[in-house]
Design a protein around this motif. Structure first.
Motif, PDB file in Angstrom:
ATOM      1  N   GLU A  12       0.883  -1.342   0.113  1.00 57.17           N
ATOM      2  CA  GLU A  12       0.013   0.293   0.121  1.00 57.17           C
ATOM      3  C   GLU A  12       0.868   1.227  -0.023  1.00 57.17           C
ATOM      4  O   GLU A  12       0.419   2.179  -0.617  1.00 57.17           O
ATOM      5  CB  GLU A  12      -0.960   0.079   1.188  1.00 57.17           C
ATOM      6  N   GLU A  13       1.880   1.124   0.651  1.00 55.27           N
ATOM      7  CA  GLU A  13       2.867   2.359   0.811  1.00 55.27           C
ATOM      8  C   GLU A  13       3.508   2.623  -0.498  1.00 55.27           C
ATOM      9  O   GLU A  13       4.236   3.681  -0.648  1.00 55.27           O
ATOM     10  CB  GLU A  13       3.912   2.317   1.855  1.00 55.27           C
ATOM     11  N   GLY A  14       3.564   1.807  -1.548  1.00 58.69           N
ATOM     12  CA  GLY A  14       4.169   1.848  -2.665  1.00 58.69           C
ATOM     13  C   GLY A  14       4.699   0.543  -3.028  1.00 58.69           C
ATOM     14  O   GLY A  14       5.360  -0.256  -2.419  1.00 58.69           O
ATOM     15  N   THR A  39      -4.212  12.407   2.907  1.00 55.41           N
ATOM     16  CA  THR A  39      -3.377  11.052   2.838  1.00 55.41           C
ATOM     17  C   THR A  39      -3.865  10.442   1.409  1.00 55.41           C
ATOM     18  O   THR A  39      -4.738  10.602   0.933  1.00 55.41           O
ATOM     19  CB  THR A  39      -3.908   9.969   4.036  1.00 55.41           C
ATOM     20  N   GLU A  79       3.692   9.932  -6.570  1.00 58.21           N
ATOM     21  CA  GLU A  79       5.073  10.007  -6.203  1.00 58.21           C
ATOM     22  C   GLU A  79       5.861  10.861  -6.980  1.00 58.21           C
ATOM     23  O   GLU A  79       5.333  11.198  -8.355  1.00 58.21           O
ATOM     24  CB  GLU A  79       5.941   8.654  -6.163  1.00 58.21           C
ATOM     25  N   GLU A 104      -4.218   6.446  -0.482  1.00 57.47           N
ATOM     26  CA  GLU A 104      -4.699   5.067  -0.146  1.00 57.47           C
ATOM     27  C   GLU A 104      -4.895   4.370  -1.433  1.00 57.47           C
ATOM     28  O   GLU A 104      -5.867   4.728  -2.082  1.00 57.47           O
ATOM     29  CB  GLU A 104      -5.862   4.985   0.761  1.00 57.47           C
ATOM     30  N   ARG A 148      -0.151  15.556  -3.617  1.00 62.32           N
ATOM     31  CA  ARG A 148      -1.393  15.153  -3.088  1.00 62.32           C
ATOM     32  C   ARG A 148      -2.306  16.131  -3.661  1.00 62.32           C
ATOM     33  O   ARG A 148      -2.076  17.413  -3.583  1.00 62.32           O
ATOM     34  CB  ARG A 148      -1.523  15.007  -1.649  1.00 62.32           C
TER      35      ARG A 148
HETATM   36  C1  LIG Z   1      -2.425   6.093   4.636  1.00 57.52           C
HETATM   37  C2  LIG Z   1      -1.086   6.344   4.038  1.00 57.52           C
HETATM   38  O1  LIG Z   1      -0.088   7.113   4.812  1.00 57.52           O
HETATM   39  N1  LIG Z   1      -0.677   6.126   2.903  1.00 57.52           N
HETATM   40  C3  LIG Z   1       0.481   6.730   2.193  1.00 57.52           C
HETATM   41  C4  LIG Z   1       0.459   6.101   0.726  1.00 57.52           C
HETATM   42  C5  LIG Z   1       1.677   6.612  -0.062  1.00 57.52           C
HETATM   43  C6  LIG Z   1       1.335   6.541  -1.498  1.00 57.52           C
HETATM   44  C7  LIG Z   1       2.538   6.787  -2.338  1.00 57.52           C
HETATM   45  N2  LIG Z   1       3.643   5.742  -1.997  1.00 57.52           N
HETATM   46  C8  LIG Z   1       3.234   8.276  -2.153  1.00 57.52           C
HETATM   47  O2  LIG Z   1       3.985   8.710  -1.257  1.00 57.52           O
HETATM   48  O3  LIG Z   1       2.533   9.180  -2.816  1.00 57.52           O
HETATM   49  C9  LIG Z   1       0.562   8.141   2.312  1.00 57.52           C
HETATM   50  O4  LIG Z   1       1.662   8.221   2.182  1.00 57.52           O
HETATM   51  O5  LIG Z   1      -0.321   9.105   2.225  1.00 57.52           O
END
Ligand SMILES: CC(=O)N[C@@H](CCC[C@H](N)C(=O)O)C(=O)O
Length: 369
Positions: free
Chosen positions: A124-126, A317, A174, A319, A247
């Motif tokens: 999930e974190e990548g 955040t 990212e 997800e 984001r």
């Molecule tokens: C819930 C949470 O913390 N999720 C991460 C998802 C990361 C997505 C990707 N790797 C990125 O960094 O853009 C978050 O950092 O929100």
């Protein structure tokens, strides 16, 4: 079944995305231990699809947990810290998995009426396990009619569940930018092309994108979380690298931010006579809760004696559960775990009693669907 023990054991073995092999084995061992004749499961990379046949099913209801840890050196007061140096469950996925196992255990003892699909999702974190899981054979075979997931919320009290209809989490991308120039002797800057200076300018310029290019009523964030460059204090750096994340609440702003970052990076190439390469890494679509399901969830939670429902705001955040929600109606919600340190903090110590709240509440909710 002791969920606290399970959580602590999982907490000790955090693994990066798509490398969750020990975690997968741990989960498989528990599932095999609790096996009922109406349960079957299939692995997918480091993930697992577990199907529980209902007694009189008319639909398939799915519940998803993530599995991976983060590259953080743990700094908790725990007597059960991570055994993997430089890795930590600092985003609550150890609790998420324990809650999912708690639900599996409950339904292994008491067959549900509807079919239940448990999805243990890697990365999930990548770089993101959800999107490729949508094409996995077990997902297509046991395709859910609705889907649910939760995320721990450090700032909320134990007993609180929070959600909302529609947009809950942002779009993410990212961001990796490599700058390549000419290195040289620290004392002869006129013969080199300093990529530490170029990176510093670019980081500073990127700060203006949200401030000056995004509609202030449409929130966005650009965070550069890591800079690397150079080899020694008296050598001018030939290369540098920025690593960050974008984001945005709307897809339109995501495209705008990317366009501006491309333009600024091109400007740095001209200004510093260097080469730049941008890689957008993993991109996640927004988490968008189904309106009807969110209304039923709110009503159910408000009437349930075990939780307090709070209407949530949107969060920046990301997800990749958003990919499941794009294909299947469903909902994600926050679960209060009441701790002063936030997600991705090396001191994160969520209150473990929140897991019982979640299992009791979600057992009742899943039965009600
Ligand atoms: C819930 C949470 O913390 N999720 C991460 C998802 C990361 C997505 C990707 N790797 C990125 O960094 O853009 C978050 O950092 O929100």
């Amino acid at each position: 079944m002791n969920m606290t023990t399970i959580r602590r054991e999982l907490h000790q073995i955090p693994e990066p995305g798509f490398k969750e092999w020990k975690t997968q084995q741990y989960l498989l061992d528990k599932i095999a231990l609790w096996k009922a004749d109406y349960m079957e499961w299939k692995t997918w990379h480091t993930g697992i699809f577990l199907f529980i046949h209902g007694s009189a099913p008319v639909k398939n209801v799915a519940y998803r947990t993530d599995m991976d840890g983060l590259p953080i050196e743990e700094n908790t007061t725990y007597s059960f810290p991570s055994l993997h140096p430089g890795m930590m469950h600092a985003c609550g996925h150890d609790l998420h998995m324990s809650i999912a196992l708690g639900l599996v255990h409950t339904f292994s003892q008491e067959q549900p009426k509807e079919n239940l699909l448990f999805i243990f999702q890697p990365a999930e974190e990548g770089p993101g396990g959800a999107e490729p899981m949508l094409d996995a054979a077990p997902f297509l075979e046991w395709k859910p009619d609705e889907i649910y997931a939760l995320h721990v919320a450090p700032e909320r009290k134990v007993g609180e569940v929070a959600s909302k209809p529609g947009l809950l989490f942002a779009n993410t991308s990212e961001l990796f930018i490599d700058l390549k120039g000419t290195g040289g002797h620290a004392a002869r800057p006129h013969l080199a092309n300093d990529m530490v200076v170029a990176a510093s300018h670019l980081v500073t310029q990127i700060q203006s994108v949200v401030a000056r290019n995004v509609d202030p009523l449409d929130a966005a964030v650009v965070t550069i979380g890591k800079i690397t460059g150079g080899t020694k204090q008296n050598i001018i750096a030939e290369a540098s690298r920025l690593e960050g994340t974008i984001r945005t609440l709307s897809e339109e702003s995501m495209q705008k931010v990317k366009t501006r970052i491309r333009q600024l990076t091109a400007g740095i190439e001209t200004a510093f006579d260097c080469e730049a390469e941008i890689d957008w890494g993993a991109n996640y679509c927004q988490v968008y809760n189904n309106h009807e399901i969110a209304a039923s969830f709110r009503e159910f939670a408000q009437q349930h004696g075990g939780v307090t429902y709070v209407e949530s705001g949107e969060a920046m955040t990301g997800e990749d559960f958003g990919y499941f929600l794009r294909e299947v109606p469903g909902l994600m919600f926050w679960l209060g775990v009441d701790t002063p340190y936030g997600l991705h903090d090396s001191r994160l110590e969520p209150k473990e009693e929140a897991m019982n709240t979640a299992v009791e509440f979600m057992t009742d909710f899943l039965k009600s669907r």
